[in-house]
Design a protein around this motif. Structure first.
Motif, PDB file in Angstrom:
ATOM      1  N   ASP A  69      -6.975  -3.919   1.709  1.00 29.90           N
ATOM      2  CA  ASP A  69      -6.753  -3.181   2.973  1.00 29.90           C
ATOM      3  C   ASP A  69      -5.754  -3.863   3.920  1.00 29.90           C
ATOM      4  O   ASP A  69      -5.913  -4.735   4.352  1.00 29.90           O
ATOM      5  CB  ASP A  69      -8.154  -3.091   3.718  1.00 29.90           C
ATOM      6  CG  ASP A  69      -7.951  -2.414   4.816  1.00 29.90           C
ATOM      7  OD1 ASP A  69      -7.128  -1.575   5.046  1.00 29.90           O
ATOM      8  OD2 ASP A  69      -8.907  -1.957   5.546  1.00 29.90           O
ATOM      9  N   HIS A  70      -4.602  -3.215   3.996  1.00 33.66           N
ATOM     10  CA  HIS A  70      -3.870  -3.761   4.727  1.00 33.66           C
ATOM     11  C   HIS A  70      -3.662  -3.849   6.126  1.00 33.66           C
ATOM     12  O   HIS A  70      -3.017  -4.363   6.990  1.00 33.66           O
ATOM     13  CB  HIS A  70      -2.271  -2.787   4.508  1.00 33.66           C
ATOM     14  CG  HIS A  70      -1.761  -3.201   3.047  1.00 33.66           C
ATOM     15  ND1 HIS A  70      -1.239  -4.060   2.519  1.00 33.66           N
ATOM     16  CD2 HIS A  70      -1.580  -2.048   2.160  1.00 33.66           C
ATOM     17  CE1 HIS A  70      -0.851  -4.061   1.313  1.00 33.66           C
ATOM     18  NE2 HIS A  70      -1.050  -2.576   1.078  1.00 33.66           N
ATOM     19  N   ARG A  71      -4.817  -3.081   6.659  1.00 32.01           N
ATOM     20  CA  ARG A  71      -5.099  -3.219   8.058  1.00 32.01           C
ATOM     21  C   ARG A  71      -5.500  -4.457   8.868  1.00 32.01           C
ATOM     22  O   ARG A  71      -5.501  -4.574   9.976  1.00 32.01           O
ATOM     23  CB  ARG A  71      -6.096  -2.145   8.421  1.00 32.01           C
ATOM     24  CG  ARG A  71      -5.715  -0.621   8.307  1.00 32.01           C
ATOM     25  CD  ARG A  71      -6.830   0.354   8.670  1.00 32.01           C
ATOM     26  NE  ARG A  71      -7.683   0.390   7.613  1.00 32.01           N
ATOM     27  CZ  ARG A  71      -8.602   1.417   7.232  1.00 32.01           C
ATOM     28  NH1 ARG A  71      -8.927   2.245   8.097  1.00 32.01           N
ATOM     29  NH2 ARG A  71      -9.368   1.276   6.327  1.00 32.01           N
ATOM     30  N   GLN A  72      -5.922  -5.239   7.906  1.00 33.46           N
ATOM     31  CA  GLN A  72      -6.152  -6.758   8.438  1.00 33.46           C
ATOM     32  C   GLN A  72      -4.941  -7.429   8.997  1.00 33.46           C
ATOM     33  O   GLN A  72      -5.155  -8.386   9.534  1.00 33.46           O
ATOM     34  CB  GLN A  72      -7.205  -7.339   7.413  1.00 33.46           C
ATOM     35  CG  GLN A  72      -6.298  -7.851   6.173  1.00 33.46           C
ATOM     36  CD  GLN A  72      -7.030  -8.726   5.351  1.00 33.46           C
ATOM     37  OE1 GLN A  72      -7.856  -9.712   5.882  1.00 33.46           O
ATOM     38  NE2 GLN A  72      -6.818  -8.552   4.129  1.00 33.46           N
ATOM     39  N   TYR A  73      -3.776  -6.961   8.457  1.00 35.90           N
ATOM     40  CA  TYR A  73      -2.483  -7.654   9.010  1.00 35.90           C
ATOM     41  C   TYR A  73      -1.834  -6.770  10.048  1.00 35.90           C
ATOM     42  O   TYR A  73      -1.531  -5.598   9.745  1.00 35.90           O
ATOM     43  CB  TYR A  73      -1.424  -7.924   7.607  1.00 35.90           C
ATOM     44  CG  TYR A  73      -2.123  -8.612   6.522  1.00 35.90           C
ATOM     45  CD1 TYR A  73      -2.550  -9.985   6.674  1.00 35.90           C
ATOM     46  CD2 TYR A  73      -2.664  -7.940   5.158  1.00 35.90           C
ATOM     47  CE1 TYR A  73      -3.004 -10.503   5.853  1.00 35.90           C
ATOM     48  CE2 TYR A  73      -3.226  -8.769   4.388  1.00 35.90           C
ATOM     49  CZ  TYR A  73      -3.399 -10.146   4.480  1.00 35.90           C
ATOM     50  OH  TYR A  73      -3.915 -10.796   3.540  1.00 35.90           O
ATOM     51  N   ALA A  74      -1.656  -7.492  11.187  1.00 38.79           N
ATOM     52  CA  ALA A  74      -0.937  -6.784  12.357  1.00 38.79           C
ATOM     53  C   ALA A  74       0.294  -6.316  12.241  1.00 38.79           C
ATOM     54  O   ALA A  74       0.712  -5.180  12.621  1.00 38.79           O
ATOM     55  CB  ALA A  74      -0.956  -7.816  13.350  1.00 38.79           C
ATOM     56  N   GLN A  75       1.199  -6.876  11.081  1.00 33.68           N
ATOM     57  CA  GLN A  75       2.558  -6.404  10.938  1.00 33.68           C
ATOM     58  C   GLN A  75       2.568  -5.272  10.184  1.00 33.68           C
ATOM     59  O   GLN A  75       3.436  -4.437  10.386  1.00 33.68           O
ATOM     60  CB  GLN A  75       3.397  -7.344  10.091  1.00 33.68           C
ATOM     61  CG  GLN A  75       2.957  -7.758   8.952  1.00 33.68           C
ATOM     62  CD  GLN A  75       3.537  -8.780   8.128  1.00 33.68           C
ATOM     63  OE1 GLN A  75       3.619  -9.843   8.480  1.00 33.68           O
ATOM     64  NE2 GLN A  75       4.283  -8.501   6.927  1.00 33.68           N
ATOM     65  N   TYR A  76       1.433  -4.730   9.593  1.00 37.08           N
ATOM     66  CA  TYR A  76       1.549  -3.751   8.865  1.00 37.08           C
ATOM     67  C   TYR A  76       0.691  -2.398   9.618  1.00 37.08           C
ATOM     68  O   TYR A  76       0.701  -1.228   9.396  1.00 37.08           O
ATOM     69  CB  TYR A  76       0.438  -3.882   7.337  1.00 37.08           C
ATOM     70  CG  TYR A  76       1.170  -4.526   6.565  1.00 37.08           C
ATOM     71  CD1 TYR A  76       2.628  -4.652   6.420  1.00 37.08           C
ATOM     72  CD2 TYR A  76       0.437  -5.467   5.815  1.00 37.08           C
ATOM     73  CE1 TYR A  76       3.168  -5.675   5.606  1.00 37.08           C
ATOM     74  CE2 TYR A  76       0.828  -6.287   5.206  1.00 37.08           C
ATOM     75  CZ  TYR A  76       2.431  -6.550   4.808  1.00 37.08           C
ATOM     76  OH  TYR A  76       3.100  -7.290   3.702  1.00 37.08           O
ATOM     77  N   ARG A  77       0.071  -2.906  10.701  1.00 34.73           N
ATOM     78  CA  ARG A  77      -0.352  -1.712  11.628  1.00 34.73           C
ATOM     79  C   ARG A  77       0.648  -1.127  12.752  1.00 34.73           C
ATOM     80  O   ARG A  77       0.193  -0.114  13.430  1.00 34.73           O
ATOM     81  CB  ARG A  77      -1.667  -2.251  12.601  1.00 34.73           C
ATOM     82  CG  ARG A  77      -2.564  -2.634  11.827  1.00 34.73           C
ATOM     83  CD  ARG A  77      -4.021  -2.837  12.470  1.00 34.73           C
ATOM     84  NE  ARG A  77      -3.825  -4.124  13.316  1.00 34.73           N
ATOM     85  CZ  ARG A  77      -4.308  -5.349  13.270  1.00 34.73           C
ATOM     86  NH1 ARG A  77      -4.975  -5.734  12.062  1.00 34.73           N
ATOM     87  NH2 ARG A  77      -3.978  -6.148  14.175  1.00 34.73           N
ATOM     88  N   ARG A  78       1.891  -1.812  12.819  1.00 36.93           N
ATOM     89  CA  ARG A  78       2.784  -1.396  13.662  1.00 36.93           C
ATOM     90  C   ARG A  78       3.410   0.296  13.297  1.00 36.93           C
ATOM     91  O   ARG A  78       3.824   0.217  11.984  1.00 36.93           O
ATOM     92  CB  ARG A  78       3.998  -2.372  13.549  1.00 36.93           C
ATOM     93  CG  ARG A  78       3.538  -3.454  14.651  1.00 36.93           C
ATOM     94  CD  ARG A  78       4.908  -4.332  14.709  1.00 36.93           C
ATOM     95  NE  ARG A  78       4.464  -5.715  14.478  1.00 36.93           N
ATOM     96  CZ  ARG A  78       5.030  -6.732  13.743  1.00 36.93           C
ATOM     97  NH1 ARG A  78       5.925  -6.467  12.921  1.00 36.93           N
ATOM     98  NH2 ARG A  78       4.744  -7.705  13.830  1.00 36.93           N
ATOM     99  N   PRO A  79       3.494   1.085  14.049  1.00 35.01           N
ATOM    100  CA  PRO A  79       4.019   2.362  13.721  1.00 35.01           C
ATOM    101  C   PRO A  79       5.468   2.144  13.373  1.00 35.01           C
ATOM    102  O   PRO A  79       6.246   1.184  13.896  1.00 35.01           O
ATOM    103  CB  PRO A  79       3.856   3.251  14.892  1.00 35.01           C
ATOM    104  CG  PRO A  79       3.474   2.178  16.161  1.00 35.01           C
ATOM    105  CD  PRO A  79       3.174   0.950  15.500  1.00 35.01           C
ATOM    106  N   THR A  80       6.051   3.107  12.268  1.00 33.04           N
ATOM    107  CA  THR A  80       7.547   3.031  12.083  1.00 33.04           C
ATOM    108  C   THR A  80       8.267   3.607  13.153  1.00 33.04           C
ATOM    109  O   THR A  80       7.666   4.070  14.047  1.00 33.04           O
ATOM    110  CB  THR A  80       7.648   3.743  10.752  1.00 33.04           C
ATOM    111  OG1 THR A  80       7.347   5.216  10.931  1.00 33.04           O
ATOM    112  CG2 THR A  80       7.062   3.161   9.445  1.00 33.04           C
TER     113      THR A  80
END
Length: 161
Positions: free
Chosen positions: A109-120
């Protein structure tokens, strides 16, 4: 340990941005995240960057200050580290795997990393347009999820946009 993360292949790039994009995409595809650990500079004047170090986001040790509370941490003291060197002779950038081993399996689950939760940038433009028209953040998030089911942004990101 057979299902643990393999390091990327060493490669040569024409620009630092190309190398960075490649390692960040590799990390995303293989279930981990990278963070910049250090930047080294030339000794000559004017100083210029010559080496960029990246480590696994689960690397490092939890820092404790003052009274210690019982809390969780994502840190596993992962030893994985990459380096991008600027090759002075031909102006290229070399990717070197400095420490190739992770001490954790890949994330599902990529949601555990803050950098992947940033919107494009496209999502940010949509968020700002909808926010300016007075739409509630939960409705904005629903519209983002409808457009892209793999969206990992949360409502707290929308409040700060």
């Amino acid at each position: 340990m057979s299902d643990w993360i393999e390091p990327p292949d060493e490669a040569i790039y024409h620009t630092k941005e190309e190398a960075e994009n490649d390692i960040y995409q590799y990390a995303f595809d293989h279930g981990f995240a990278l963070t910049r650990a250090d930047i080294r500079y030339d000794k000559k004047k004017p100083r210029s960057e010559r080496r960029w170090d990246y480590r696994c986001e689960k690397g490092g040790v939890e820092k404790t200050y003052g009274i210690q509370r019982q809390t969780g941490t994502r840190m596993t003291e992962c030893d994985f580290e990459l380096r991008i060197h600027r090759v002075i002779a031909d102006g290229t950038f070399k990717l070197q795997v400095y420490r190739p081993n992770h001490n954790h399996p890949p994330s599902t689950d990529h949601r555990q990393y803050a950098q992947y939760r940033r919107p494009t940038e496209k999502e940010m433009a949509s968020i700002q347009a909808l926010s300016a028209s007075g739409i509630a953040p939960r409705v904005i998030l629903d519209s983002l999820l409808e457009a892209d089911p793999d969206q990992v942004s949360r409502t707290c990101v929308l409040h700060h946009a």
